[in-house]
Design an enzyme around this catalytic site. Structure first.
Site, PDB file in Angstrom:
ATOM      1  N   ARG A  89      -7.167  -0.979   2.244  1.00 57.24           N
ATOM      2  CA  ARG A  89      -5.755  -0.713   2.000  1.00 57.24           C
ATOM      3  C   ARG A  89      -5.305   0.588   2.677  1.00 57.24           C
ATOM      4  NH1 ARG A  89      -2.712   0.179  -3.760  1.00 57.24           N
ATOM      5  NH2 ARG A  89      -3.890   2.102  -3.660  1.00 57.24           N
ATOM      6  N   TYR A 128       7.466  -6.065   2.025  1.00 55.44           N
ATOM      7  CA  TYR A 128       7.727  -4.852   1.231  1.00 55.44           C
ATOM      8  C   TYR A 128       7.914  -3.586   2.076  1.00 55.44           C
ATOM      9  CZ  TYR A 128       2.579  -4.684   1.690  1.00 55.44           C
ATOM     10  OH  TYR A 128       1.299  -4.696   2.168  1.00 55.44           O
ATOM     11  N   HIS A 221       5.649  -7.292  -6.438  1.00 61.47           N
ATOM     12  CA  HIS A 221       4.405  -7.070  -5.699  1.00 61.47           C
ATOM     13  C   HIS A 221       3.185  -7.375  -6.560  1.00 61.47           C
ATOM     14  CE1 HIS A 221       0.885  -5.001  -4.113  1.00 61.47           C
ATOM     15  NE2 HIS A 221       1.399  -5.280  -2.937  1.00 61.47           N
ATOM     16  N   ARG A 224       0.607  -3.850 -10.805  1.00 60.34           N
ATOM     17  CA  ARG A 224       0.310  -2.464 -10.430  1.00 60.34           C
ATOM     18  C   ARG A 224       1.571  -1.757  -9.943  1.00 60.34           C
ATOM     19  NH1 ARG A 224      -2.470  -2.591  -5.786  1.00 60.34           N
ATOM     20  NH2 ARG A 224      -2.746  -4.825  -5.573  1.00 60.34           N
ATOM     21  N   HIS A 248       1.612 -11.172  -6.394  1.00 60.31           N
ATOM     22  CA  HIS A 248       0.157 -11.063  -6.376  1.00 60.31           C
ATOM     23  C   HIS A 248      -0.329 -11.042  -7.828  1.00 60.31           C
ATOM     24  CE1 HIS A 248       0.736  -8.770  -2.366  1.00 60.31           C
ATOM     25  NE2 HIS A 248       0.107  -9.886  -2.063  1.00 60.31           N
ATOM     26  N   HIS A 285      -3.261 -15.451  -5.018  1.00 58.49           N
ATOM     27  CA  HIS A 285      -4.682 -15.151  -5.257  1.00 58.49           C
ATOM     28  C   HIS A 285      -5.166 -15.799  -6.558  1.00 58.49           C
ATOM     29  CE1 HIS A 285      -4.637 -12.585  -1.812  1.00 58.49           C
ATOM     30  NE2 HIS A 285      -3.810 -11.728  -2.351  1.00 58.49           N
ATOM     31  N   ASP A 336      -2.313 -14.652   4.443  1.00 57.55           N
ATOM     32  CA  ASP A 336      -2.247 -13.316   3.852  1.00 57.55           C
ATOM     33  C   ASP A 336      -2.432 -12.189   4.871  1.00 57.55           C
ATOM     34  OD1 ASP A 336      -2.211 -11.203   2.090  1.00 57.55           O
ATOM     35  OD2 ASP A 336      -3.967 -11.793   0.942  1.00 57.55           O
TER      36      ASP A 336
HETATM   37 ZN   LIG Z   1      -0.787 -10.410  -0.083  1.00 59.10          ZN
END
Ligand SMILES: [Zn+2]
Length: 465
Positions: A89, A128, A221, A224, A248, A285, A336
């Site tokens: 990430r 995003y 998103h 989180r 997600h 996911h 993805d």
């Molecule tokens: Zn994704």
């Protein structure tokens, strides 16, 4: 653009018609963007004049239900050494920090062209990267989103712009929210109301359409990034426009643990309590789920979008695909992070994951996997009239060559199995999207040299500052 009245005819040597199996000699007719007639069993000698022959095996258009276009720049460079989802990430944020509307358009156009070459006729872009460095607003606060819409138009694809609400940098181990920082500042709209205000400026019509090739969708998103008290405006926007809502969900065990600490429930339960689950919702996911989570998703008719190549690439885990469909979840597929762009690989890995976990073969029939890649994928992106070769559906066709080293020897009675279990994006030869030729003989007709376009877009993003 497709002439709305233009009549076209194709004759497929072999074609898969969802729900009807594989047929030979299929005469397919369209007027403008939609199919008007589909007739199996027509011999070559009975083709009407001007009919285009589709040699090989023809499928409906495939839908890539989960894309982050800019992640394509990371392919390969993130494979050296070790690490986790979380170290990956950080690299992803470095690329995000460099993109501007013009470079985003250039990159996304090339990535969508790669998708078209792979037989993808519609993309769900989970978007995003909204704002400039530090969160500064562009003159048009949707300039980055509009770059994606334009990129899809130039590459010949339909797009659902899943405009994503992203307000926090995460949940800390004690469950407290973390502020956005660094590249994440480009993602934020302050609060749910700020997000909704910006999305309204995209100007969808009453049906959520942004253009003939583009529709509006919305996304949370993850648990989180969006506290439950800020999910309301996103859910309301989905209801107002009949727009698909994606999120997600439980990609990582750490996400579940943080959610339990912060809110006392799992992410699936949190979404359910917020009113975010339902037939218009897609959980992306859905990897680390409890039995109750699976039941919640199934009972609400929520779609599960699996991204098996990315989930393998990021060491996420193997999602309970068969349990989800058994509970009532439609299944769709996404590439993805674009570790590869190949929906046949996503379909194949869905079954292979089940085999590795269960010790049994054949949890999913090839037909079920093909439906996930086509009709179910389009449906979860808000295009229920696509992904089938049937009158009234969008005139999307994907023809796979059967004379390639991978597919030579395929037999008509098991050709769908051959293509799903051994075919690849490289076998796609012809792609028609909404009645328009986009790929012919394996070449993209709108983007001249797709590899060169990808290279030109990616190399500057990776060069040292
Ligand atoms: Zn994704």
């Amino acid at each position: 653009m497709t002439d709305p009245g233009a009549v076209r005819r194709w004759h497929a040597d072999l074609a898969w018609l969802p729900g009807q199996g594989v047929h030979s000699g299929v005469l397919i007719e369209a007027a403008g963007r939609y199919f008007t007639a589909v007739t199996p069993g027509v011999s070559a000698g009975d083709r009407p004049p001007g009919t285009v022959r589709l040699a090989g095996f023809t499928l409906p258009g495939m839908a890539n239900a989960h894309s982050h276009a800019f992640h394509r720049a990371l392919r390969g460079v993130v494979q050296a050494g070790q690490g986790t989802f979380w170290t990956w990430r950080e690299r992803m944020y470095q690329v995000a920090g460099r993109l501007q509307p013009d470079s985003y358009l250039t990159l996304a156009r090339a990535v969508y062209a790669e998708m078209a070459l792979a037989g993808i006729t519609c993309v769900g872009e989970f978007h995003y990267l909204h704002h400039d460095t530090g969160g500064a607003r562009y003159g048009d606060p949707n300039e980055m989103g509009r770059a994606l819409l334009e990129a899809a138009a130039q590459a010949g694809l339909r797009i659902t712009l899943l405009d994503t609400c992203y307000l926090r940098g995460g949940l800390s181990a004690d469950g407290s929210p973390v502020a956005l920082s660094g590249a994440q500042e480009r993602f934020g709209d302050g609060d749910g109301a700020g997000w909704a205000e910006r999305v309204a400026q995209l100007g969808p019509d009453e049906h959520g359409m942004l253009d003939a090739h583009a529709r509006a969708g919305v996304a949370i998103h993850s648990v989180r990034a969006v506290p439950p008290d800020q999910m309301g405006p996103v859910i309301a926007c989905s209801h107002a426009y009949g727009a698909p809502l994606h999120a997600h969900l439980s990609e990582q065990p750490a996400e579940n643990e943080a959610c339990l600490t912060a809110y006392g429930v799992t992410p699936a339960c949190l979404f359910e309590q917020a009113g975010a689950l339902g037939p218009r919702t897609t959980a992306v996911h859905a990897t680390h789920l409890s039995g109750d989570d699976i039941e919640l998703l199934g009972d609400t008719g929520t779609t599960a979008c699996l991204c098996p190549t990315t989930e393998a690439d990021l060491a996420d885990g193997i999602g309970p695909a068969r349990a989800l469909t058994a509970a009532g979840c439609p299944l769709s597929l996404g590439s993805d992070s674009h570790a590869v762009v190949d929906l046949l690989a996503e379909a194949r890995l869905t079954e292979m994951g089940e085999r590795l976990v269960s010790g049994r073969r054949g949890s999913f029939r090839a037909e079920e996997l093909a439906e996930a890649a086509t009709v179910a994928g389009h449906a979860c992106l808000g295009w229920p009239q696509a992904g089938e070769i049937a009158p009234g559906a969008f005139a999307d066709l994907v023809t796979v060559a059967l004379d390639t080293p991978r597919l030579a020897g395929a037999q008509p009675g098991s050709v769908l199995e051959s293509v799903i279990f051994a075919g690849s994006a490289a076998d796609v030869r012809t792609v028609v999207i909404s009645g328009r030729d986009v790929v012919a003989e394996g070449r993209h007709l709108l983007v001249d040299d797709v590899p060169a376009a990808l290279d030109a877009a990616i190399t500057p993003l990776l060069s040292r500052p």
